[in-house]
Design a protein around this motif. Structure first.
Motif, PDB file in Angstrom:
ATOM      1  N   ARG A  98     -43.506  76.090 -35.371  1.00 53.39           N
ATOM      2  CA  ARG A  98     -43.200  76.713 -34.093  1.00 53.39           C
ATOM      3  C   ARG A  98     -41.819  76.271 -33.637  1.00 53.39           C
ATOM      4  O   ARG A  98     -41.306  75.251 -34.060  1.00 53.39           O
ATOM      5  N   GLY A  99     -41.231  77.026 -32.722  1.00 59.39           N
ATOM      6  CA  GLY A  99     -39.906  76.697 -32.230  1.00 59.39           C
ATOM      7  C   GLY A  99     -39.899  75.421 -31.419  1.00 59.39           C
ATOM      8  O   GLY A  99     -40.933  74.973 -30.903  1.00 59.39           O
ATOM      9  N   LEU A 100     -38.728  74.829 -31.292  1.00 62.00           N
ATOM     10  CA  LEU A 100     -38.582  73.546 -30.600  1.00 62.00           C
ATOM     11  C   LEU A 100     -39.058  73.642 -29.150  1.00 62.00           C
ATOM     12  O   LEU A 100     -39.746  72.731 -28.668  1.00 62.00           O
ATOM     13  N   ILE A 101     -38.702  74.697 -28.447  1.00 62.84           N
ATOM     14  CA  ILE A 101     -39.094  74.833 -27.042  1.00 62.84           C
ATOM     15  C   ILE A 101     -40.610  74.879 -26.916  1.00 62.84           C
ATOM     16  O   ILE A 101     -41.201  74.213 -26.048  1.00 62.84           O
ATOM     17  N   HIS A 102     -41.243  75.628 -27.793  1.00 68.77           N
ATOM     18  CA  HIS A 102     -42.713  75.708 -27.771  1.00 68.77           C
ATOM     19  C   HIS A 102     -43.329  74.342 -28.038  1.00 68.77           C
ATOM     20  O   HIS A 102     -44.292  73.936 -27.369  1.00 68.77           O
ATOM     21  N   VAL A 103     -42.782  73.632 -29.003  1.00 70.26           N
ATOM     22  CA  VAL A 103     -43.298  72.298 -29.327  1.00 70.26           C
ATOM     23  C   VAL A 103     -43.164  71.360 -28.135  1.00 70.26           C
ATOM     24  O   VAL A 103     -44.105  70.636 -27.783  1.00 70.26           O
ATOM     25  N   LEU A 104     -42.017  71.367 -27.494  1.00 68.82           N
ATOM     26  CA  LEU A 104     -41.803  70.477 -26.352  1.00 68.82           C
ATOM     27  C   LEU A 104     -42.746  70.819 -25.200  1.00 68.82           C
ATOM     28  O   LEU A 104     -43.285  69.914 -24.538  1.00 68.82           O
ATOM     29  N   LYS A 105     -42.946  72.108 -24.954  1.00 70.72           N
ATOM     30  CA  LYS A 105     -43.866  72.515 -23.893  1.00 70.72           C
ATOM     31  C   LYS A 105     -45.289  72.069 -24.198  1.00 70.72           C
ATOM     32  O   LYS A 105     -46.010  71.602 -23.307  1.00 70.72           O
ATOM     33  N   SER A 106     -45.701  72.195 -25.456  1.00 70.95           N
ATOM     34  CA  SER A 106     -47.062  71.792 -25.818  1.00 70.95           C
ATOM     35  C   SER A 106     -47.241  70.283 -25.693  1.00 70.95           C
ATOM     36  O   SER A 106     -48.299  69.807 -25.273  1.00 70.95           O
ATOM     37  N   ARG A 107     -46.191  69.515 -26.019  1.00 71.19           N
ATOM     38  CA  ARG A 107     -46.297  68.053 -25.904  1.00 71.19           C
ATOM     39  C   ARG A 107     -46.359  67.636 -24.427  1.00 71.19           C
ATOM     40  O   ARG A 107     -47.081  66.708 -24.064  1.00 71.19           O
ATOM     41  N   TRP A 108     -45.596  68.315 -23.577  1.00 70.35           N
ATOM     42  CA  TRP A 108     -45.656  68.037 -22.147  1.00 70.35           C
ATOM     43  C   TRP A 108     -47.048  68.342 -21.613  1.00 70.35           C
ATOM     44  O   TRP A 108     -47.594  67.598 -20.793  1.00 70.35           O
ATOM     45  N   MET A 109     -47.658  69.420 -22.098  1.00 70.69           N
ATOM     46  CA  MET A 109     -48.997  69.772 -21.681  1.00 70.69           C
ATOM     47  C   MET A 109     -50.001  68.694 -22.123  1.00 70.69           C
ATOM     48  O   MET A 109     -50.906  68.330 -21.368  1.00 70.69           O
ATOM     49  N   LEU A 110     -49.832  68.158 -23.321  1.00 68.70           N
ATOM     50  CA  LEU A 110     -50.722  67.104 -23.789  1.00 68.70           C
ATOM     51  C   LEU A 110     -50.582  65.829 -22.959  1.00 68.70           C
ATOM     52  O   LEU A 110     -51.569  65.129 -22.716  1.00 68.70           O
ATOM     53  N   MET A 111     -49.382  65.534 -22.533  1.00 75.50           N
ATOM     54  CA  MET A 111     -49.193  64.353 -21.679  1.00 75.50           C
ATOM     55  C   MET A 111     -49.879  64.549 -20.326  1.00 75.50           C
ATOM     56  O   MET A 111     -50.515  63.629 -19.804  1.00 75.50           O
ATOM     57  N   LYS A 112     -49.773  65.746 -19.773  1.00 72.89           N
ATOM     58  CA  LYS A 112     -50.490  66.032 -18.525  1.00 72.89           C
ATOM     59  C   LYS A 112     -51.992  65.966 -18.753  1.00 72.89           C
ATOM     60  O   LYS A 112     -52.747  65.500 -17.883  1.00 72.89           O
ATOM     61  N   ALA A 113     -52.439  66.423 -19.929  1.00 72.77           N
ATOM     62  CA  ALA A 113     -53.867  66.366 -20.250  1.00 72.77           C
ATOM     63  C   ALA A 113     -54.354  64.924 -20.308  1.00 72.77           C
ATOM     64  O   ALA A 113     -55.470  64.617 -19.869  1.00 72.77           O
ATOM     65  N   TYR A 114     -53.524  64.028 -20.832  1.00 71.02           N
ATOM     66  CA  TYR A 114     -53.905  62.615 -20.910  1.00 71.02           C
ATOM     67  C   TYR A 114     -54.109  62.035 -19.523  1.00 71.02           C
ATOM     68  O   TYR A 114     -55.074  61.291 -19.276  1.00 71.02           O
ATOM     69  N   VAL A 115     -53.218  62.376 -18.598  1.00 74.93           N
ATOM     70  CA  VAL A 115     -53.354  61.891 -17.217  1.00 74.93           C
ATOM     71  C   VAL A 115     -54.599  62.471 -16.569  1.00 74.93           C
ATOM     72  O   VAL A 115     -55.383  61.748 -15.928  1.00 74.93           O
ATOM     73  N   GLU A 116     -54.803  63.772 -16.738  1.00 74.01           N
ATOM     74  CA  GLU A 116     -55.974  64.414 -16.143  1.00 74.01           C
ATOM     75  C   GLU A 116     -57.277  63.877 -16.734  1.00 74.01           C
ATOM     76  O   GLU A 116     -58.251  63.651 -16.022  1.00 74.01           O
ATOM     77  N   ALA A 117     -57.280  63.623 -18.037  1.00 72.80           N
ATOM     78  CA  ALA A 117     -58.477  63.057 -18.672  1.00 72.80           C
ATOM     79  C   ALA A 117     -58.810  61.686 -18.092  1.00 72.80           C
ATOM     80  O   ALA A 117     -59.981  61.346 -17.908  1.00 72.80           O
ATOM     81  N   GLY A 118     -57.777  60.904 -17.777  1.00 78.49           N
ATOM     82  CA  GLY A 118     -58.000  59.596 -17.167  1.00 78.49           C
ATOM     83  C   GLY A 118     -58.734  59.708 -15.844  1.00 78.49           C
ATOM     84  O   GLY A 118     -59.579  58.858 -15.522  1.00 78.49           O
ATOM     85  N   ARG A 119     -58.439  60.728 -15.071  1.00 77.60           N
ATOM     86  CA  ARG A 119     -59.129  60.932 -13.790  1.00 77.60           C
ATOM     87  C   ARG A 119     -60.607  61.292 -14.011  1.00 77.60           C
ATOM     88  O   ARG A 119     -61.459  60.880 -13.245  1.00 77.60           O
ATOM     89  N   ARG A 120     -60.853  62.047 -15.052  1.00 78.31           N
ATOM     90  CA  ARG A 120     -62.210  62.555 -15.269  1.00 78.31           C
ATOM     91  C   ARG A 120     -63.165  61.572 -15.936  1.00 78.31           C
ATOM     92  O   ARG A 120     -64.376  61.758 -15.863  1.00 78.31           O
ATOM     93  N   VAL A 121     -62.641  60.573 -16.595  1.00 74.35           N
ATOM     94  CA  VAL A 121     -63.517  59.644 -17.311  1.00 74.35           C
ATOM     95  C   VAL A 121     -63.715  58.335 -16.570  1.00 74.35           C
ATOM     96  O   VAL A 121     -64.369  57.415 -17.069  1.00 74.35           O
ATOM     97  N   ARG A 122     -63.179  58.214 -15.359  1.00 72.86           N
ATOM     98  CA  ARG A 122     -63.353  56.976 -14.609  1.00 72.86           C
ATOM     99  C   ARG A 122     -64.816  56.766 -14.256  1.00 72.86           C
ATOM    100  O   ARG A 122     -65.525  57.708 -13.950  1.00 72.86           O
TER     101      ARG A 122
END
Length: 237
Positions: free
Chosen positions: A213-237
């Motif tokens: 995939r293109g670089l922009i798409h890759v960067l957007k997907s990685r940013w989404m995964l980082m947000k997912a990590y933060v959100e997952a932390g809220r849900r598993v407390r």
């Protein structure tokens, strides 16, 4: 199962699923406003365990999987794509792993060769190791690097995990499987199953693709995964 224009392969997949299921099990198929014969094919399968839900508007595979997860009644939920083939013993392996941990992910092989996928980064066989199920941070870092073989078609959830993974975050526009895996790893719920439980059919219409995939798409997907990590932390407390 999330289905969309799956007429070519969905019957074969459903037959392989039904061979594995028990009498009291169900297959929830959510059709995402298909424009081909998908709905008619599913309706022709004469098995009371198949439950078809038709969406009137196309919502995309992420929201369709979310609908399927929320509609399912089982104690253990096994995700399925519309075009693969279940391997004999899949139900037992994933049920046992999900019951133990909460979230289970197995290996898969390619339909036609029974060979594992290869890592897009290293070229080596792309394999989950059971001994690394508890490597929570390492697993997340490998996901961010694009080198962790978590596929929704090879995953299962215990009923109490549904409230943690669904509803999916609003920002999730792809990779529902990596979101589920993030919740599993962040909360210590993940269990890796080394045996392959799916033969994956690779074709031009796969929702996930091995093509670069293109670089922009890759960067957007990685940013989404980082947000997912933060959100997952809220849900598993």
């Amino acid at each position: 199962m999330a289905a969309y224009n799956g007429a070519a392969y969905i019957e074969h997949q459903l037959r392989s699923i039904l061979e594995e299921l028990h009498t009291g099990d169900e297959v929830v198929v959510v059709d995402d406003a298909s424009r081909d014969e998908t709905v008619a094919i599913v309706e022709r399968i004469d098995d009371p365990r198949v439950r078809l839900i038709r969406q009137q508007a196309n919502r995309g595979y992420v929201r369709t999987f979310e609908s399927a997860i929320l509609a399912a009644n089982g104690e253990i939920l096994l995700l399925a794509d519309q075009d693969d083939e279940w391997i004999q013993g899949r139900r037992a392996l994933l049920v046992a792993a999900a019951q133990e941990g909460g979230v289970a992910a197995s290996n898969l092989v390619l339909l036609g060769s029974d060979k594992p996928l290869r890592s897009p980064l290293t070229g080596r066989p792309w394999i989950l190791r059971a001994s690394r199920s508890g490597h929570r941070v390492r697993n997340e870092l490998r996901m961010l690097a694009g080198d962790m073989p978590y596929f929704g078609c090879a995953m299962a959830l215990r009923r109490d995990m549904v409230a943690r993974v669904a509803p999916f975050p609003d920002f999730l526009t792809e990779s529902h499987d990596l979101w589920i895996a993030t919740v599993g790893n962040r909360g210590g719920f993940m269990r890796h199953v080394e045996a392959p439980t799916i033969r994956r059919r690779v074709h031009d219409s796969n929702a996930s693709t091995p093509r670069p995939r293109g670089l922009i798409h890759v960067l957007k997907s990685r940013w989404m995964l980082m947000k997912a990590y933060v959100e997952a932390g809220r849900r598993v407390r």
